[in-house]
Design a protein around this motif. Structure first.
Motif, mmCIF file in Angstrom:
data_model
loop_
_atom_site.group_PDB
_atom_site.id
_atom_site.type_symbol
_atom_site.label_atom_id
_atom_site.label_comp_id
_atom_site.label_asym_id
_atom_site.label_seq_id
_atom_site.Cartn_x
_atom_site.Cartn_y
_atom_site.Cartn_z
ATOM 1 N N UNK A 139 0.819 -1.207 0.000
ATOM 2 C CA UNK A 139 0.000 0.000 0.000
ATOM 3 C C UNK A 139 0.854 1.258 0.000
ATOM 4 N N UNK A 140 2.050 1.179 0.583
ATOM 5 C CA UNK A 140 2.952 2.326 0.578
ATOM 6 C C UNK A 140 3.390 2.662 -0.843
ATOM 7 N N UNK A 141 3.700 1.629 -1.641
ATOM 8 C CA UNK A 141 4.057 1.847 -3.054
ATOM 9 C C UNK A 141 2.881 2.478 -3.798
ATOM 10 N N UNK A 142 1.682 1.953 -3.532
ATOM 11 C CA UNK A 142 0.491 2.473 -4.213
ATOM 12 C C UNK A 142 0.224 3.926 -3.837
ATOM 13 N N UNK A 143 0.390 4.258 -2.550
ATOM 14 C CA UNK A 143 0.113 5.625 -2.111
ATOM 15 C C UNK A 143 1.155 6.593 -2.675
ATOM 16 N N UNK A 144 2.399 6.122 -2.860
ATOM 17 C CA UNK A 144 3.432 6.972 -3.462
ATOM 18 C C UNK A 144 3.118 7.244 -4.930
ATOM 19 N N UNK A 145 2.743 6.181 -5.660
ATOM 20 C CA UNK A 145 2.360 6.363 -7.067
ATOM 21 C C UNK A 145 1.157 7.294 -7.150
ATOM 22 N N UNK A 146 0.210 7.106 -6.256
ATOM 23 C CA UNK A 146 -0.994 7.951 -6.232
ATOM 24 C C UNK A 146 -0.629 9.410 -5.993
ATOM 25 N N UNK A 147 0.223 9.660 -4.989
ATOM 26 C CA UNK A 147 0.598 11.035 -4.671
ATOM 27 C C UNK A 147 1.378 11.694 -5.797
ATOM 28 N N UNK A 148 2.371 10.974 -6.353
ATOM 29 C CA UNK A 148 3.148 11.525 -7.466
ATOM 30 C C UNK A 148 2.256 11.784 -8.674
ATOM 31 N N UNK A 149 1.321 10.850 -8.924
ATOM 32 C CA UNK A 149 0.423 11.001 -10.072
ATOM 33 C C UNK A 149 -0.495 12.193 -9.931
ATOM 34 N N UNK A 150 -1.072 12.362 -8.731
ATOM 35 C CA UNK A 150 -1.935 13.512 -8.486
ATOM 36 C C UNK A 150 -1.158 14.811 -8.722
ATOM 37 N N UNK A 151 0.041 14.871 -8.156
ATOM 38 C CA UNK A 151 0.845 16.092 -8.247
ATOM 39 C C UNK A 151 1.251 16.383 -9.687
ATOM 40 N N UNK A 152 1.760 15.367 -10.384
ATOM 41 C CA UNK A 152 2.209 15.556 -11.768
ATOM 42 C C UNK A 152 1.066 15.988 -12.675
ATOM 43 N N UNK A 153 -0.088 15.317 -12.531
ATOM 44 C CA UNK A 153 -1.238 15.674 -13.355
ATOM 45 C C UNK A 153 -1.716 17.085 -13.090
ATOM 46 N N UNK A 154 -1.757 17.473 -11.818
ATOM 47 C CA UNK A 154 -2.195 18.820 -11.467
ATOM 48 C C UNK A 154 -1.266 19.879 -12.057
ATOM 49 N N UNK A 155 0.041 19.596 -12.063
ATOM 50 C CA UNK A 155 0.988 20.597 -12.561
ATOM 51 C C UNK A 155 0.768 20.896 -14.038
ATOM 52 N N UNK A 156 0.560 19.856 -14.840
ATOM 53 C CA UNK A 156 0.356 20.099 -16.270
ATOM 54 C C UNK A 156 -0.979 20.803 -16.533
ATOM 55 N N UNK A 157 -2.012 20.423 -15.780
ATOM 56 C CA UNK A 157 -3.305 21.094 -15.957
ATOM 57 C C UNK A 157 -3.194 22.558 -15.541
ATOM 58 N N UNK A 158 -2.554 22.813 -14.397
ATOM 59 C CA UNK A 158 -2.395 24.184 -13.931
ATOM 60 C C UNK A 158 -1.509 24.997 -14.871
ATOM 61 N N UNK A 159 -0.524 24.336 -15.484
ATOM 62 C CA UNK A 159 0.316 25.034 -16.461
ATOM 63 C C UNK A 159 -0.540 25.559 -17.606
ATOM 64 N N UNK A 160 -1.489 24.744 -18.064
ATOM 65 C CA UNK A 160 -2.378 25.181 -19.139
ATOM 66 C C UNK A 160 -3.367 26.240 -18.689
ATOM 67 N N UNK A 161 -3.948 26.062 -17.504
ATOM 68 C CA UNK A 161 -4.959 27.003 -17.024
ATOM 69 C C UNK A 161 -4.374 28.368 -16.704
ATOM 70 N N UNK A 162 -3.178 28.398 -16.115
ATOM 71 C CA UNK A 162 -2.603 29.692 -15.738
ATOM 72 C C UNK A 162 -2.235 30.533 -16.958
ATOM 73 N N UNK A 163 -2.009 29.882 -18.095
ATOM 74 C CA UNK A 163 -1.687 30.666 -19.293
ATOM 75 C C UNK A 163 -2.898 31.462 -19.775
ATOM 76 N N UNK A 164 -4.105 31.035 -19.390
ATOM 77 C CA UNK A 164 -5.288 31.845 -19.697
ATOM 78 C C UNK A 164 -5.162 33.197 -19.014
ATOM 79 N N UNK A 165 -4.666 33.189 -17.778
ATOM 80 C CA UNK A 165 -4.462 34.441 -17.054
ATOM 81 C C UNK A 165 -3.374 35.282 -17.726
ATOM 82 N N UNK A 166 -2.313 34.611 -18.173
ATOM 83 C CA UNK A 166 -1.220 35.325 -18.847
ATOM 84 C C UNK A 166 -1.691 35.954 -20.160
ATOM 85 N N UNK A 167 -2.401 35.168 -20.964
ATOM 86 C CA UNK A 167 -2.892 35.687 -22.241
ATOM 87 C C UNK A 167 -3.869 36.837 -22.027
#
Length: 399
Positions: A187-215
């Motif tokens: 479960x520790x391996x699963x929770x690490x993959x889960x945490x890294x996945x949540x963080x990585x996915x959020x970063x790319x989505x936020x990268x796209x969304x914040x450019x709306x503010x920049x534009x």
């Protein structure tokens, strides 16, 4: 995150995208690679997802006739949908994500060469992204640390065998030391993959969304440039005879066309981001809403620390996107207000017709809609919370 060594906005943004991509690459999905390739990290992530799904479904069915046991076992199914949505988006839409990122890099490379106001706007946006990244990262570190630390603390305190995640593995009874230790490690391996996945996915989505503010900020600068030459035209008119031609018409025409073209690019970008990330954002918000409701129902029947921690994590994940949605709405409103404040009466007849097109289009912003109905905003989050409370009361038979 350490600050990039580059000083100009284009290089800073490039360093930032490489850093974000390193997190998705850690899970086996290289967004910036021209051709997506599966590797051992990709298969490890897939194994963690399958492992969690199978054992969660088993724990839900092996409930001894107690619906509360099934509800506890299903608590993190929202997280599964959330993580699976991000993983599949990165795989299925990798080319679109890469194209959008490279397009944004080209915009930074072009506009950093203009005057200091554009360069400052780009730098400000990068600083904003870094603050968001830190906030998201701290939130995931704290909540995932609590999920791992709490079972260990309970084991030391009173020798209770609490699992990190809400499922048990067949053949590994947790009342035995070996079974509990192996279950904890899996479960520790699963929770690490889960945490890294949540963080990585959020970063790319936020990268796209914040450019709306920049534009949007760049659009406001272009409107400011246009208004400055229109104001200068009004000042010159006072000094000239009635009907005399006023110089600078070519410059005014150029700035008007440039503003209109940028607004079209801004609208197209917003439409592309909406199309690319709308299903993922909708899945995340609704999945986290389910986890909040499940956690609330469980704790109404007695305090349950794992579900309480999961409640905090789910509320945090949902609020991050809703707050960003509200910021985007404010950016749309500000852009529309600035367009309305253009000194259109200083434009020629033909220019007014062209300006009318952008004015009409700006009245229909590309807002992100959940299920095509609710706008992504804090207001919607509050409505969802109210709905969750009502549903929880019905499920638990509360007054």
């Amino acid at each position: 995150m350490s600050k990039p060594v580059s000083t100009n906005p284009a290089n800073r943004f490039c360093d930032l995208t490489k850093y974000i991509n390193s997190w998705t690459d850690l899970l086996g999905v290289d967004i910036l690679d021209p051709v997506l390739k599966f590797n051992y990290r990709t298969w490890t992530t897939i194994f963690a997802i399958i492992n969690f799904t199978v054992f969660t479904l088993y724990s839900m069915s092996d409930n001894g006739g107690d619906w509360l046991v099934s509800l506890k076992a299903s608590l993190m199914m929202g997280g599964l949908l959330h993580g699976l949505g991000k993983f599949l988006t990165c795989i299925v839409k990798q080319k679109e994500m890469r194209s959008l990122t490279l397009f944004t890099q080209s915009i930074y490379a072009e506009y950093e060469k203009r005057d200091i106001s554009y360069c400052s706007t780009l730098d400000t946006n990068i600083d904003r992204i870094q603050r968001i990244m830190k906030g998201i990262g701290y939130g995931y570190v704290v909540t995932n640390f609590l999920m791992v630390f709490t079972p260990l603390a309970m084991l030391v305190y009173n020798d209770s065998r609490m699992t990190v995640m809400m499922y048990e593995i067949p053949g590994l009874p947790i009342h035995k030391t070996f079974g509990y230790a192996l279950t904890f490690l899996i479960q520790l391996v699963t929770i690490c993959v889960r945490g890294f996945g949540f963080y990585a996915g959020d970063l790319f989505v936020m990268l796209g969304l914040t450019q709306i503010l920049t534009f949007s900020d760049i659009l406001n600068l272009k409107i400011k440039d246009l208004n400055s030459v229109l104001s200068l035209k009004a000042e010159k008119r006072v000094l000239l005879p009635v009907g005399a031609p006023i110089e600078g018409e070519e410059e005014r025409q150029r700035l008007l066309i440039e503003m209109i073209k940028w607004h079209q690019l801004f609208t197209d970008y917003c439409r592309s981001v909406n199309k690319l990330y709308n299903p993922l954002i909708t899945t995340q918000v609704l999945a986290m809403a389910y986890e909040i409701m499940a956690s609330f129902c469980i704790n109404l029947n007695g305090f349950h620390s794992p579900s309480a921690i999961n409640f905090v994590l789910a509320a945090y994940c949902m609020s991050v996107y809703c707050v960003m949605g509200t910021k985007i709405e404010f950016a749309y409103d500000e852009a529309y207000e600035n367009i309305c404040n253009v000194s259109w009466y200083e434009l020629s007849g033909e220019q007014r017709k062209i300006f009318g097109m952008i004015l009409r289009e700006s009245q229909s912003p590309q807002n992100i809609k959940l299920l095509g109905v609710w706008s992504l905003s804090v207001r919607t989050a509050l409505q969802i919370i109210k709905l969750i409370y009502s549903a929880s009361m019905l499920m638990t038979g509360g007054d």
